[in-house]
Design a protein around this motif. Structure first.
Motif, PDB file in Angstrom:
ATOM      1  N   LEU A  38       0.828  -1.200   0.000  1.00  0.00           N
ATOM      2  CA  LEU A  38       0.000   0.000   0.000  1.00  0.00           C
ATOM      3  C   LEU A  38       0.861   1.247   0.000  1.00  0.00           C
ATOM      4  O   LEU A  38       0.564   2.225  -0.676  1.00  0.00           O
ATOM      5  N   PHE A  39       1.948   1.232   0.769  1.00  0.00           N
ATOM      6  CA  PHE A  39       2.850   2.369   0.806  1.00  0.00           C
ATOM      7  C   PHE A  39       3.489   2.581  -0.557  1.00  0.00           C
ATOM      8  O   PHE A  39       3.617   3.706  -1.014  1.00  0.00           O
ATOM      9  N   GLN A  41       2.273   2.050  -3.388  1.00  0.00           N
ATOM     10  CA  GLN A  41       1.302   2.516  -4.359  1.00  0.00           C
ATOM     11  C   GLN A  41       0.866   3.952  -4.126  1.00  0.00           C
ATOM     12  O   GLN A  41       0.001   4.444  -4.825  1.00  0.00           O
ATOM     13  N   THR A  42       1.447   4.660  -3.189  1.00  0.00           N
ATOM     14  CA  THR A  42       0.998   6.005  -2.884  1.00  0.00           C
ATOM     15  C   THR A  42       1.547   7.063  -3.826  1.00  0.00           C
ATOM     16  O   THR A  42       1.132   8.192  -3.762  1.00  0.00           O
ATOM     17  N   LYS A  43       2.484   6.720  -4.701  1.00  0.00           N
ATOM     18  CA  LYS A  43       3.014   7.701  -5.644  1.00  0.00           C
ATOM     19  C   LYS A  43       1.947   8.060  -6.673  1.00  0.00           C
ATOM     20  O   LYS A  43       1.195   7.215  -7.135  1.00  0.00           O
ATOM     21  N   VAL A  75       7.111  11.634  -4.464  1.00  0.00           N
ATOM     22  CA  VAL A  75       5.654  11.634  -4.557  1.00  0.00           C
ATOM     23  C   VAL A  75       5.094  11.311  -5.941  1.00  0.00           C
ATOM     24  O   VAL A  75       3.910  11.047  -6.072  1.00  0.00           O
ATOM     25  N   GLU A  77       5.390   8.962  -9.580  1.00  0.00           N
ATOM     26  CA  GLU A  77       5.920   7.696 -10.072  1.00  0.00           C
ATOM     27  C   GLU A  77       7.145   7.923 -10.959  1.00  0.00           C
ATOM     28  O   GLU A  77       7.286   8.959 -11.608  1.00  0.00           O
TER      29      GLU A  77
END
Length: 94
Positions: A38-39, A41-43, A75, A77
């Motif tokens: 989950l972390f 995928q935060t970008k 922040v 991708e």
């Protein structure tokens, strides 16, 4: 009649406790893997921040606090060009 060498007073037997260790370990590992995923995928996507490969009015990724050399961002991708720009540009302190 119970065998006192195989059980502990209070109803918990050592064998049952040992059988539950792999289950607990597996659950712990799985929950950590999900949290890391989950972390990761935060970008934000390039489209979401209107990323472009060229500077905007003198602002570029290499001068932003979020830029991680050589081609990454905290922040947005990857990949991110050092000469790129996005809406989240925040200048590095002087």
């Amino acid at each position: 009649m119970t065998n006192s060498s195989h059980s502990i007073k209070g109803g918990i037997c050592r064998r049952s406790l040992l059988r539950s260790v792999p289950v607990i370990a597996g659950a712990t590992i799985a929950s950590n893997a999900v949290a890391l995923n989950l972390f990761a995928q935060t970008k934000l996507t390039h489209d979401a921040v209107k990323y472009q490969d060229q500077p905007n009015q003198g602002q570029q990724c290499s001068g932003c606090v979020q830029f991680v050399a050589p081609n990454s961002c905290k922040v947005v991708e990857d990949p991110v060009a050092a000469s790129g720009w996005c809406q989240l540009f925040t200048p590095k302190p002087a």
